[in-house]
Design an enzyme around this catalytic site. Structure first.
Site, PDB file in Angstrom:
ATOM      1  N   LYS A  23       3.845   9.015  13.812  1.00 18.97           N
ATOM      2  CA  LYS A  23       2.655   9.001  12.943  1.00 18.97           C
ATOM      3  C   LYS A  23       1.978   7.644  12.966  1.00 18.97           C
ATOM      4  CE  LYS A  23       3.250   8.256   8.317  1.00 18.97           C
ATOM      5  NZ  LYS A  23       2.463   7.170   7.708  1.00 18.97           N
ATOM      6  N   ASN A  24       2.781   6.585  12.749  1.00 19.81           N
ATOM      7  CA  ASN A  24       2.176   5.268  12.560  1.00 19.81           C
ATOM      8  C   ASN A  24       1.659   4.649  13.849  1.00 19.81           C
ATOM      9  OD1 ASN A  24       2.496   5.556   9.877  1.00 19.81           O
ATOM     10  ND2 ASN A  24       4.310   4.246   9.707  1.00 19.81           N
ATOM     11  N   ARG A  93      -4.734   5.558   3.043  1.00 19.99           N
ATOM     12  CA  ARG A  93      -5.192   4.171   3.096  1.00 19.99           C
ATOM     13  C   ARG A  93      -5.235   3.619   4.523  1.00 19.99           C
ATOM     14  NH1 ARG A  93      -2.866   0.076   2.739  1.00 19.99           N
ATOM     15  NH2 ARG A  93      -3.825  -0.825   0.900  1.00 19.99           N
ATOM     16  N   CYS A 117      -0.753   1.854  -3.974  1.00 21.45           N
ATOM     17  CA  CYS A 117      -0.158   3.196  -3.953  1.00 21.45           C
ATOM     18  C   CYS A 117       1.220   3.106  -4.579  1.00 21.45           C
ATOM     19  CB  CYS A 117      -0.129   3.753  -2.542  1.00 21.45           C
ATOM     20  SG  CYS A 117       1.008   2.870  -1.495  1.00 21.45           S
ATOM     21  N   ARG A 122      -0.422  -3.398  -1.777  1.00 15.94           N
ATOM     22  CA  ARG A 122      -0.913  -3.201  -0.411  1.00 15.94           C
ATOM     23  C   ARG A 122      -2.285  -3.831  -0.198  1.00 15.94           C
ATOM     24  NH1 ARG A 122       1.160   2.355   1.976  1.00 15.94           N
ATOM     25  NH2 ARG A 122       1.023   1.072   3.829  1.00 15.94           N
ATOM     26  N   ILE A 124      -5.236  -6.208   1.619  1.00 14.79           N
ATOM     27  CA  ILE A 124      -5.673  -6.274   3.020  1.00 14.79           C
ATOM     28  C   ILE A 124      -6.275  -7.652   3.325  1.00 14.79           C
ATOM     29  CG2 ILE A 124      -5.988  -3.797   3.446  1.00 14.79           C
ATOM     30  CD1 ILE A 124      -9.019  -4.413   2.948  1.00 14.79           C
ATOM     31  N   ASP A 125      -5.853  -8.637   2.521  1.00 12.93           N
ATOM     32  CA  ASP A 125      -6.382  -9.989   2.709  1.00 12.93           C
ATOM     33  C   ASP A 125      -6.082 -10.546   4.102  1.00 12.93           C
ATOM     34  OD1 ASP A 125      -3.719  -9.815   1.665  1.00 12.93           O
ATOM     35  OD2 ASP A 125      -3.710 -11.982   1.398  1.00 12.93           O
ATOM     36  N   LEU A 126      -4.939 -10.210   4.658  1.00 12.05           N
ATOM     37  CA  LEU A 126      -4.593 -10.757   5.979  1.00 12.05           C
ATOM     38  C   LEU A 126      -5.495 -10.169   7.072  1.00 12.05           C
ATOM     39  CD1 LEU A 126      -0.691 -10.653   5.695  1.00 12.05           C
ATOM     40  CD2 LEU A 126      -2.224 -12.582   5.248  1.00 12.05           C
ATOM     41  N   ASP A 305      10.681   1.872   5.821  1.00 14.21           N
ATOM     42  CA  ASP A 305      10.386   3.313   5.832  1.00 14.21           C
ATOM     43  C   ASP A 305      11.645   4.179   5.913  1.00 14.21           C
ATOM     44  OD1 ASP A 305       7.721   2.844   5.594  1.00 14.21           O
ATOM     45  OD2 ASP A 305       7.221   3.197   7.698  1.00 14.21           O
ATOM     46  N   VAL A 328       9.879  -5.712   1.839  1.00 17.97           N
ATOM     47  CA  VAL A 328       8.544  -5.503   2.404  1.00 17.97           C
ATOM     48  C   VAL A 328       7.537  -5.032   1.354  1.00 17.97           C
ATOM     49  CG1 VAL A 328       7.223  -4.318   4.204  1.00 17.97           C
ATOM     50  CG2 VAL A 328       9.559  -5.069   4.675  1.00 17.97           C
ATOM     51  N   ARG A 398       2.377  14.769   4.543  1.00 13.38           N
ATOM     52  CA  ARG A 398       1.538  13.730   5.155  1.00 13.38           C
ATOM     53  C   ARG A 398       2.244  13.102   6.354  1.00 13.38           C
ATOM     54  NH1 ARG A 398      -0.128   9.163   1.390  1.00 13.38           N
ATOM     55  NH2 ARG A 398      -0.754   8.484   3.442  1.00 13.38           N
TER      56      ARG A 398
HETATM   57  N1  EPU Z   1       0.278  -7.257   3.048  1.00 15.49           N
HETATM   58  C1  EPU Z   1      -0.509  -8.164   2.382  1.00 15.49           C
HETATM   59  N2  EPU Z   1      -1.771  -8.381   2.850  1.00 15.49           N
HETATM   60  C2  EPU Z   1      -2.261  -7.739   3.945  1.00 15.49           C
HETATM   61  C3  EPU Z   1      -1.455  -6.800   4.622  1.00 15.49           C
HETATM   62  C4  EPU Z   1      -0.168  -6.576   4.140  1.00 15.49           C
HETATM   63  O1  EPU Z   1      -0.094  -8.774   1.394  1.00 15.49           O
HETATM   64  O2  EPU Z   1      -3.412  -7.995   4.324  1.00 15.49           O
HETATM   65  C5  EPU Z   1       1.628  -6.968   2.549  1.00 15.49           C
HETATM   66  C6  EPU Z   1       1.759  -5.523   2.039  1.00 15.49           C
HETATM   67  O3  EPU Z   1       1.298  -5.390   0.721  1.00 15.49           O
HETATM   68  C7  EPU Z   1       3.225  -5.264   2.198  1.00 15.49           C
HETATM   69  C8  EPU Z   1       3.590  -6.058   3.456  1.00 15.49           C
HETATM   70  O4  EPU Z   1       2.555  -7.018   3.628  1.00 15.49           O
HETATM   71  O5  EPU Z   1       3.919  -5.791   1.103  1.00 15.49           O
HETATM   72  C9  EPU Z   1       3.706  -5.213   4.718  1.00 15.49           C
HETATM   73  O6  EPU Z   1       2.532  -4.492   4.950  1.00 15.49           O
HETATM   74  P1  EPU Z   1       2.044  -4.042   6.397  1.00 15.49           P
HETATM   75  O7  EPU Z   1       0.636  -4.483   6.549  1.00 15.49           O
HETATM   76  O8  EPU Z   1       3.029  -4.478   7.424  1.00 15.49           O
HETATM   77  O9  EPU Z   1       2.092  -2.479   6.248  1.00 15.49           O
HETATM   78  P2  EPU Z   1       0.952  -1.418   6.613  1.00 15.49           P
HETATM   79  O10 EPU Z   1       0.359  -1.757   7.913  1.00 15.49           O
HETATM   80  O11 EPU Z   1       0.074  -1.234   5.438  1.00 15.49           O
HETATM   81  C10 EPU Z   1       2.565   0.135   7.951  1.00 15.49           C
HETATM   82  C11 EPU Z   1       2.985   1.568   7.876  1.00 15.49           C
HETATM   83  C12 EPU Z   1       3.899   1.772   6.675  1.00 15.49           C
HETATM   84  C13 EPU Z   1       5.107   0.848   6.816  1.00 15.49           C
HETATM   85  C14 EPU Z   1       4.631  -0.602   6.969  1.00 15.49           C
HETATM   86  C15 EPU Z   1       5.769  -1.582   7.193  1.00 15.49           C
HETATM   87  C16 EPU Z   1       1.123   2.735   8.808  1.00 15.49           C
HETATM   88  C17 EPU Z   1      -0.001   3.673   8.609  1.00 15.49           C
HETATM   89  N3  EPU Z   1       1.826   2.422   7.742  1.00 15.49           N
HETATM   90  O12 EPU Z   1       1.839  -0.117   6.751  1.00 15.49           O
HETATM   91  O13 EPU Z   1       4.333   3.132   6.731  1.00 15.49           O
HETATM   92  O14 EPU Z   1       5.931   0.971   5.695  1.00 15.49           O
HETATM   93  O15 EPU Z   1       3.718  -0.709   8.077  1.00 15.49           O
HETATM   94  O16 EPU Z   1       6.503  -1.222   8.291  1.00 15.49           O
HETATM   95  O17 EPU Z   1       1.387   2.292   9.913  1.00 15.49           O
HETATM   96  C18 EPU Z   1       4.982   5.238   5.904  1.00 15.49           C
HETATM   97  O18 EPU Z   1       4.868   5.675   7.061  1.00 15.49           O
HETATM   98  O19 EPU Z   1       5.496   5.923   4.982  1.00 15.49           O
HETATM   99  C19 EPU Z   1       4.505   3.881   5.597  1.00 15.49           C
HETATM  100  C20 EPU Z   1       4.308   3.447   4.349  1.00 15.49           C
END
Ligand code: EPU
Length: 425
Positions: A23-24, A93, A117, A122, A124-126, A305, A328, A398
């Site tokens: 999925k991811n 998201r 969520c 979560r 998206i500042d980065l 996950d 995480v 999902r």
């Molecule tokens: N974070 C920030 N700022 C950012 C981005 C991330 O503070 O700009 C924080 C997040 O809040 C979190 C941590 O960094 O605490 C990790 O977030 P990451 O960006 O790595 O996660 P993601 O890209 O939002 C994906 C998967 C998630 C999985 C995570 C970690 C997808 C669609 N989602 O999320 O999958 O848990 O990586 O491996 O790829 C799931 O499939 O159930 C799921 C939640």
């Protein structure tokens, strides 16, 4: 109408299960198709709600999306919008991932701000800070992010945390930027490598995916491509844990052991017998699992996950107790209350959970709080006395393709019914 899963516990899983596409990874490859004009084909896409939603996001932008089994054909020739509305982002998201490719191809993107969520805030500042370093300008108003860039410029971006989504958005922007971009402290997940391979086959130039430093040389044009998604390591891990929890024996056909090093070593420590070859992973648990500790970390660490599913197995483990640490997501223990309603003995303190294994869980009505918490309640249901009712099952839909039919083929007793009482939120 809302649906409930009814799981009668006590049946050991046995047999072969075919692992679906990740999925991811699929979600990001579908978004990346926006970089090229024309018809792209992606194979082994799981037919799950999130991937269908990403199809709707692309259609909203003007692409045509055609499903044939697990193959998706995306024609981006007529894309004429850069707008992703709240209605779609609030359902998933991960829709935010169109930001990078839209900016790269059209110099503009307007995407609804995703909220938090059930697993964390979560932010998206980065994503934004990295894109800003490449020359994008952001405005926030009325719940939308509006980004513009006349021409993205290659640069050096060091991520504070190896965020999967930020690494992916930056990769998809950088492939079309002027000059070279270096992403330091990049995420190393197998899905990042799959995206790099996909972008490479579209004409992108990417080095170092799968390591902490990714170097990307921008190119001017991309061609549509054909690609097969990697197997879903989290689905495979979920079935591996379910097999162990039920004292079963399962062949995970198509799973890649090299994507699951630490989860498999944890299951080995818990007493599982594991063999792997090019066909997949065979896993067997003869006795009650033994308690083990686990700490979630970005890849190659233990995946967040799989943390909820692992907690369900540890809830019935033998031994003095287990400690699970979640590093995480800040709210990924909310499902623990559901497991405790089923007789688990889990106490949380900040980002640590102490799990004392009990002999048996007892069936109760529980809720799926997110995709993986839902999978954890399914595993708890498989080992509980009686019939567990899992509501909010749309969360599970999902992320898992054909979960009930796959479980049923392994000998589980699972049924889906219309919800009898209103879902409390
Ligand atoms: N974070 C920030 N700022 C950012 C981005 C991330 O503070 O700009 C924080 C997040 O809040 C979190 C941590 O960094 O605490 C990790 O977030 P990451 O960006 O790595 O996660 P993601 O890209 O939002 C994906 C998967 C998630 C999985 C995570 C970690 C997808 C669609 N989602 O999320 O999958 O848990 O990586 O491996 O790829 C799931 O499939 O159930 C799921 C939640």
């Amino acid at each position: 109408m809302a649906e409930t899963l009814l799981i009668e516990g006590g049946h050991r899983l046995s047999g072969t299960v075919a692992v679906s596409g990740a999925k991811n990874s699929a979600l990001k490859l579908m978004a990346a198709s926006l970089l090229a004009s024309g018809r792209t084909t992606i194979e082994r896409v799981p037919r799950i709600v999130d991937c269908l939603t990403m199809g709707e996001v692309l259609q909203h932008l003007g692409a045509s999306v055609r499903w044939d089994g697990n193959t998706v054909e995306i024609d981006t020739t007529r894309v004429d919008s850069v707008d992703t509305p709240y209605e779609l982002v609030s359902r998933m998201r991960a829709s935010i991932i169109v930001l990078g490719p839209l900016l790269a191809r059209y110099g503009r993107a307007r995407v609804a701000m995703p909220g938090g969520c059930n697993i964390g805030a979560r932010r998206i500042d980065l994503h934004e800070r990295g894109l800003e370093r490449m020359g994008a300008v952001f405005e926030h108003a009325h719940g939308y992010i509006e980004a513009r860039a006349t021409r993205l410029q290659g640069t050096m971006v060091t991520l504070d945390f190896p965020s999967v989504g930020a690494t992916e958005n930056l990769m998809m922007a950088a492939v079309a930027a002027a000059g070279t971009t270096v992403i330091e402290n990049a995420a190393r997940e197998p899905e990042i490598v799959d995206l790099a391979d996909y972008l490479g086959s579209m004409g992108g130039r990417i080095d170092g995916a799968g390591t902490t430093t990714i170097e990307i040389e921008g190119v001017q044009s991309f061609r549509p491509t054909r690609h097969r998604v990697i197997p879903d390591r989290i689905e495979a891990g979920t079935f591996a844990i379910a097999a162990c929890a039920t004292g079963g024996e399962v062949l995970l056909h198509g799973a890649r052991a090299d994507h699951l090093d630490i989860p498999l070593s944890k299951l080995d420590e818990a007493g599982a017998r594991i063999r792997s070859d090019a066909d997949g992973i065979a896993i067997r648990m003869d006795d009650r699992p033994r308690c083990v500790d686990a700490i979630t970390l970005p890849y190659p660490g233990f995946p967040t996950d799989l943390q909820p599913q692992m907690m369900s197995m540890l809830a019935i483990a033998d031994g003095p107790g287990s400690i699970v640490t979640e590093n995480v997501f800040e709210s990924r223990f909310m499902f623990v209350d559901e497991l405790n309603r089923m007789g688990a003995d889990i106490r949380t303190e900040g980002h640590h959970a102490v799990i004392r294994g009990v002999d048996r869980l007892s069936a109760a009505p529980v809720r799926a709080l997110d995709i993986r918490a839902g999978a954890a309640t399914v595993i708890a249901g498989l080992v509980a006395d009686g019939t567990t009712e899992i509501s909010n099952v749309y969360h599970v839909d999902r992320g898992y393709e054909g979960l009930e039919s796959k479980l049923a083929a392994l000998g589980a007793s699972v049924r889906r019914v219309q919800e009898r009482s209103p879902v409390y939120t």
